[in-house]
Design a protein around this motif. Structure first.
Motif, short mmCIF file in Angstrom:
data_model
loop_
_atom_site.label_atom_id
_atom_site.label_comp_id
_atom_site.label_asym_id
_atom_site.label_seq_id
_atom_site.Cartn_x
_atom_site.Cartn_y
_atom_site.Cartn_z
N SER A 210 26.50 5.41 25.30
CA SER A 210 27.91 5.46 25.68
C SER A 210 28.14 6.45 26.82
O SER A 210 27.35 7.39 27.02
N ASP A 211 29.21 6.22 27.57
CA ASP A 211 29.63 7.11 28.66
C ASP A 211 28.50 7.39 29.64
O ASP A 211 28.31 8.54 30.09
N VAL A 212 27.74 6.37 29.99
CA VAL A 212 26.63 6.53 30.94
C VAL A 212 27.19 6.66 32.35
O VAL A 212 28.02 5.87 32.79
N ARG A 213 26.75 7.68 33.06
CA ARG A 213 27.15 7.82 34.46
C ARG A 213 26.06 8.54 35.24
O ARG A 213 25.29 9.32 34.69
N ARG A 214 26.05 8.25 36.53
CA ARG A 214 25.08 8.88 37.45
C ARG A 214 25.87 9.55 38.55
O ARG A 214 26.71 8.93 39.19
N ARG A 215 25.61 10.85 38.77
CA ARG A 215 26.42 11.61 39.73
C ARG A 215 25.54 12.53 40.58
O ARG A 215 24.49 12.98 40.15
#
Length: 238
Positions: A210-215
């Protein structure tokens, strides 16, 4: 204030930048000495560019990455079980341990010197003593693709510039799957790397994280310039 000694990340590329800058600046002097001004200008610009890249690399490995990871770990409340994959001499491991009053931090590595200068378990233990957190850490020699821990063992799993060292896409995917396996439900996963991060993101989405993000982590985590920018893949376990 850091009291440990954390060496240089991937010292061979950094050495290459320094040597390259010196060679280009030497060619600049030779070109102007022989009155070949166009070549001298070209060598000068190339030398200054390479030297700036070396300074960027040195800043990141000696200071910038510490500042970024301090920010990333500030959410720890003190009671977590934290796993650092590819911990090296313990830059991230010690930062986590300093924030743990009741929890503990485990560092796993294969201790290869080409990945970090002076990379060995004894150096990591010495840093733990110097930082005053030896009672809050443990070290394990092991492969990220086959973690020697039961599932759901850790509240947080972190890794900094380690997974890309695995030579195959399937091997890197297995390391990400293993990191997710040992993460407890509700736990947080933080994988920082300067390449392959899109692979890590895809694997985690496939696992149903869940809430996977790449920054992007910004200029403090550049290894020579924006072309070697470090990105963070963040996810939580359902």
């Amino acid at each position: 204030m850091r009291r440990g000694k954390y060496g240089f990340d991937a010292p061979l590329p950094f050495t290459g930048l320094v040597v390259g800058a010196l060679v280009l600046l030497a060619l600049t002097i030779i070109s102007f000495a022989y009155d070949v001004a166009p070549a001298g200008v070209a060598f000068l610009l190339g030398g200054l560019y390479t030297l700036a890249s070396a300074f960027s690399y040195a800043y990141t490995t000696r200071r910038g990455k510490f500042e970024i990871w301090a920010r990333e770990l500030d959410d720890l409340d003190g009671g977590e079980r934290v796993l650092d994959l590819g911990c090296g001499r313990g830059a991230v491991l010690m930062a986590a341990a300093r924030r743990l009053s009741k929890g503990y931090a485990t560092g796993l590595d294969l201790w290869r010197a080409k990945d970090q200068s002076g990379n060995r378990a004894a150096a990591t233990l010495a840093n733990a003593e110097a930082e005053g957190v030896a009672d809050r850490i443990e070290l394990v020699t092991g492969d990220m693709r086959a973690l020697p821990f039961v599932s759901d063992s850790f509240d947080a799993v972190v890794s900094s510039l380690a997974i890309h060292n695995i030579g195959t896409a399937e091997g890197r995917a297995e390391a990400v799957r293993e990191a997710y396996r040992v993460l407890a439900p509700g736990g947080r996963l933080l994988l920082a790397d300067f390449q392959r991060t899109e692979e890590y993101e895809a694997v985690l989405r496939g696992l149903g994280a869940s809430d996977v993000r790449r920054r992007d982590l910004g200029w403090r985590f550049w290894y020579g310039g924006p072309w070697f920018a470090t990105r963070m893949v963040e996810a939580y376990k359902r």
